[in-house]
Design an enzyme around this catalytic site. Structure first.
Site, mmCIF file in Angstrom:
data_model
loop_
_atom_site.group_PDB
_atom_site.id
_atom_site.type_symbol
_atom_site.label_atom_id
_atom_site.label_comp_id
_atom_site.label_asym_id
_atom_site.label_seq_id
_atom_site.Cartn_x
_atom_site.Cartn_y
_atom_site.Cartn_z
ATOM 1 C CB CYS A 159 94.734 -18.820 99.638
ATOM 2 S SG CYS A 159 94.180 -20.332 99.905
ATOM 3 C CB CYS A 160 91.104 -15.209 98.436
ATOM 4 S SG CYS A 160 90.547 -15.404 100.133
ATOM 5 C CB CYS A 196 87.705 -21.611 103.688
ATOM 6 S SG CYS A 196 87.668 -21.535 101.760
ATOM 7 C CB CYS A 236 87.441 -13.557 98.811
ATOM 8 S SG CYS A 236 85.946 -13.412 97.706
HETATM 9 S S1 SF4 Z 1 89.080 -18.231 102.595
HETATM 10 FE FE1 SF4 Z 1 89.781 -20.033 101.465
HETATM 11 S S2 SF4 Z 1 90.479 -19.463 99.637
HETATM 12 FE FE2 SF4 Z 1 90.613 -17.737 101.046
HETATM 13 S S3 SF4 Z 1 92.839 -17.937 102.108
HETATM 14 FE FE3 SF4 Z 1 91.263 -18.872 103.435
HETATM 15 S S4 SF4 Z 1 91.403 -21.017 102.578
HETATM 16 FE FE4 SF4 Z 1 92.197 -19.957 101.188
#
Ligand code: SF4
Length: 270
Positions: free
Chosen positions: A129-130, A213, A241
């Site tokens: 996701c990151c 996030c 990340c």
């Molecule tokens: S920080 Fe943002 S990009 Fe990373 S896992 Fe969480 S929602 Fe996804």
């Protein structure tokens, strides 16, 4: 001396080592001035709009008001971050602020496979996701640059303890990574913010010490490390990340490439 290739400025390991030695005990403003003079338009501040990035922006704006500032709207930012962007634009009206977004096809491929919140399922899927929401858009910004400013500091987390103020970024095509605040403490940053009246993200006032996030960040308790509020439910996972250091879990790469393959075909080029 830097070698000009077309209009690019490229430095090799030897050159950067000498420059790093010269600049490592210099003030952040000196590093910023050197970088702006050396890299000109092919330099940007890449920031998540936290106090460190805001300090850099304030310092750089005094030298080059049209400094390029790049941030990413991951699509999961807290609403306060978007409001804060308006405040930044008002305070630094000449700054060239760009807000990048994830690739739509990559996002859809990830959500189709794992739903909207893959970060709740496993560390590898959180890293995927990151990558899709944050790192990949940043990488696209770096492609056009010879150097980038970060607000990294050595005291933020163990993975950052050895950073230099100027280094070659071998993870990103050998461009130059500038960490002018590397040897500053959190207190020095906040002192600068207070003295110069630099705007700060509104969530700091609610106990947050590192802001990312919405679903993956929470305030920290007294005595906890600043980044403890990031992905707080994970154990034995990097609080990164993947933008500032390679993540090697051995677990997420396969899934990541599968998503890129679905989004772009197998020649996604990653
Ligand atoms: S920080 Fe943002 S990009 Fe990373 S896992 Fe969480 S929602 Fe996804």
């Amino acid at each position: 001396m830097p070698v000009d290739l077309m209009d690019r400025v490229v430095l090799d390991d030897l050159e950067i080592g000498e420059i790093a030695n010269d600049l490592d005990d210099q003030e952040p403003e000196d590093v910023i001035e050197w970088a702006l003079e050396t890299f000109g338009e092919r330099l940007a501040i890449i920031t998540a709009l936290q106090v460190d990035g805001m300090t850099l922006l304030d310092m750089a704006y005094r030298v080059k008001p049209d400094i390029r500032v790049v941030t990413v709207d991951t699509g999961r930012l807290p609403p306060e971050t978007l409001t804060f962007l308006d405040e930044i634009r008002a305070r630094y009206p000449k700054a060239n602020v760009e807000v990048l977004e994830p690739d739509q096809a990559e996002l859809e491929a990830m959500v189709d496979r794992h739903g909207p919140d893959p970060f709740t399922k496993s560390v590898p899927l959180r890293l995927v996701c990151c990558q899709i929401r944050k790192v990949r858009p940043m990488l696209r910004a770096l492609e056009g640059l010879d150097a980038w400013f970060t607000g990294l500091r050595r005291d933020q987390w163990a993975s950052r303890a050895a950073i230099k103020k100027v280094e070659l970024d071998h993870d990103h095509d050998g461009i130059v990574k500038l960490n002018p605040l590397a040897d500053w403490s959190k207190e020095e940053v906040w002192d600068y913010i207070a003295e110069q009246g630099v705007p700060t993200h509104p969530l700091y006032a609610q106990g947050y010490t590192s802001i990312g996030c919405g679903p993956c960040t929470r305030p920290v308790a007294e005595g906890e490390a600043d980044r403890a509020g990031r992905w707080w439910w994970e154990t034995n996972a990097p609080k990164e990340c993947g933008m500032h250091c390679p993540i090697e879990t051995g677990g997420f790469e396969h899934e990541f490439h599968a998503i890129l393959g679905e989004a772009h075909g197998d020649d996604s080029g990653y």
